[in-house]
Motif scaffolding. Structure first.
Motif, PDB file in Angstrom:
ATOM      1  N   THR A  85       0.475  -0.546  -0.089  1.00 47.12           N
ATOM      2  CA  THR A  85       0.232  -0.168  -0.116  1.00 47.12           C
ATOM      3  C   THR A  85       0.849   1.170  -0.134  1.00 47.12           C
ATOM      4  N   ASN A  86       0.479   2.443  -1.019  1.00 48.25           N
ATOM      5  CA  ASN A  86       1.099   3.677  -0.699  1.00 48.25           C
ATOM      6  C   ASN A  86       0.243   4.826   0.245  1.00 48.25           C
ATOM      7  N   ASP A  87      -0.519   4.253   0.736  1.00 45.97           N
ATOM      8  CA  ASP A  87      -0.987   5.227   1.662  1.00 45.97           C
ATOM      9  C   ASP A  87      -1.980   4.680   2.782  1.00 45.97           C
ATOM     10  N   LEU A  88      -0.813   3.378   3.757  1.00 48.43           N
ATOM     11  CA  LEU A  88      -1.345   3.237   5.306  1.00 48.43           C
ATOM     12  C   LEU A  88      -3.389   3.663   6.172  1.00 48.43           C
ATOM     13  N   THR A  89      -3.655   5.291   5.555  1.00 51.66           N
ATOM     14  CA  THR A  89      -4.520   5.559   6.193  1.00 51.66           C
ATOM     15  C   THR A  89      -5.891   5.005   5.124  1.00 51.66           C
ATOM     16  N   LYS A  90      -5.694   4.045   4.323  1.00 58.03           N
ATOM     17  CA  LYS A  90      -6.222   3.920   3.650  1.00 58.03           C
ATOM     18  C   LYS A  90      -6.783   2.217   3.761  1.00 58.03           C
ATOM     19  N   CYS A  91      -6.124   2.259   4.403  1.00 56.54           N
ATOM     20  CA  CYS A  91      -5.761   0.486   4.885  1.00 56.54           C
ATOM     21  C   CYS A  91      -5.427   0.127   6.186  1.00 56.54           C
ATOM     22  N   GLN A  92      -6.487  -0.231   6.414  1.00 59.73           N
ATOM     23  CA  GLN A  92      -5.950  -0.578   8.220  1.00 59.73           C
ATOM     24  C   GLN A  92      -5.980  -2.119   8.293  1.00 59.73           C
ATOM     25  N   LYS A  93      -5.936  -2.199   9.679  1.00 56.51           N
ATOM     26  CA  LYS A  93      -6.040  -3.452  10.083  1.00 56.51           C
ATOM     27  C   LYS A  93      -6.289  -3.577  11.532  1.00 56.51           C
ATOM     28  N   THR A  94      -7.121  -4.506  11.487  1.00 58.97           N
ATOM     29  CA  THR A  94      -7.780  -5.524  12.767  1.00 58.97           C
ATOM     30  C   THR A  94      -6.936  -5.804  14.075  1.00 58.97           C
ATOM     31  N   LYS A 107      -7.598  -0.181  -3.986  1.00 51.05           N
ATOM     32  CA  LYS A 107      -7.043   1.166  -4.457  1.00 51.05           C
ATOM     33  C   LYS A 107      -5.163   1.963  -4.960  1.00 51.05           C
ATOM     34  N   THR A 108      -4.928   1.872  -3.305  1.00 50.67           N
ATOM     35  CA  THR A 108      -3.738   1.796  -3.345  1.00 50.67           C
ATOM     36  C   THR A 108      -2.901   1.070  -3.292  1.00 50.67           C
ATOM     37  N   LEU A 109      -3.208  -0.165  -3.769  1.00 53.97           N
ATOM     38  CA  LEU A 109      -1.867  -1.502  -3.393  1.00 53.97           C
ATOM     39  C   LEU A 109      -1.370  -1.389  -4.547  1.00 53.97           C
TER      40      LEU A 109
END
Length: 189
Positions: A85-94, A107-109
């Motif tokens: 991912t180039n944007d950690l704000t849009k990809c979150q972890k549980t 979309k950020t991958l």
């Protein structure tokens, strides 16, 4: 000494035939050694070209993965490529430390590794698609990047290349496999 000078007999037929047979045997040996040397030289040239291309590809993997933070690597897709991912704000972890892959995250991958489409394997380094430097070289299906981003921080690269040279009107393929391990930046928490 005069006895040898006055002898004008020349060569007999047996001596002439023996000379021709010995010359033919020596010529055959020299020719076979020469042909084997030329063949070995062609093999060494093919290996050198393959190694040069592999060095470029592996150095590109090293540069890309070294500049990638381990916590940006989302998943490994069938040991072909990893997605970053180039944007950690849009990809979150549980809370169980598993990625939530939603549309915004998707979309950020960006891929790092090998993708095979229509029997042609290409290499991707995030947004860049790599093109081999020598048009006779082909990246073989079965090249892979291994490593589970949720468990490991070391990724194995298994690069398989093939070069085809034409000699004497025939194709002469040469395949080689290159393996390497790369570790991206790991955050200490």
């Amino acid at each position: 000494m005069n006895k040898y000078i006055k002898n004008k007999n020349g060569l007999t037929l047996v001596e002439l035939l023996a000379t021709i047979v010995i010359l033919a045997i020596v010529s055959t040996l020299v020719f076979s050694i020469l042909m084997k040397t030329i063949e070995t030289n062609h093999n060494i040239q093919q290996e050198t070209i393959l190694r040069d291309e592999a060095d470029l590809i592996i150095s590109k993997f090293i540069k890309t993965l070294y500049s990638t933070n381990q916590n940006q690597i989302v998943r490994n897709i069938n040991n072909q490529y990893i997605e970053v991912t180039n944007d950690l704000t849009k990809c979150q972890k549980t809370e169980e430390n598993e990625w939530i892959i939603n549309t915004a995250c998707e979309k950020t991958l960006e891929p790092i590794g090998f993708k095979t489409e229509k029997n042609i394997t290409s290499i991707y380094f995030k947004s860049e698609k790599y093109s081999v430097q020598n048009s006779n070289i082909k990246i073989l299906e079965g090249s892979e990047i291994s490593g589970d981003p949720s468990n490991e921080s070391i990724y194995g690269i298994d690069l398989k290349l093939e070069i085809t040279k034409k000699r004497s009107g025939n194709n002469h393929p040469k395949k080689m496999e290159f393996k390497n391990q790369i570790q991206p930046i790991v955050n200490s928490k």
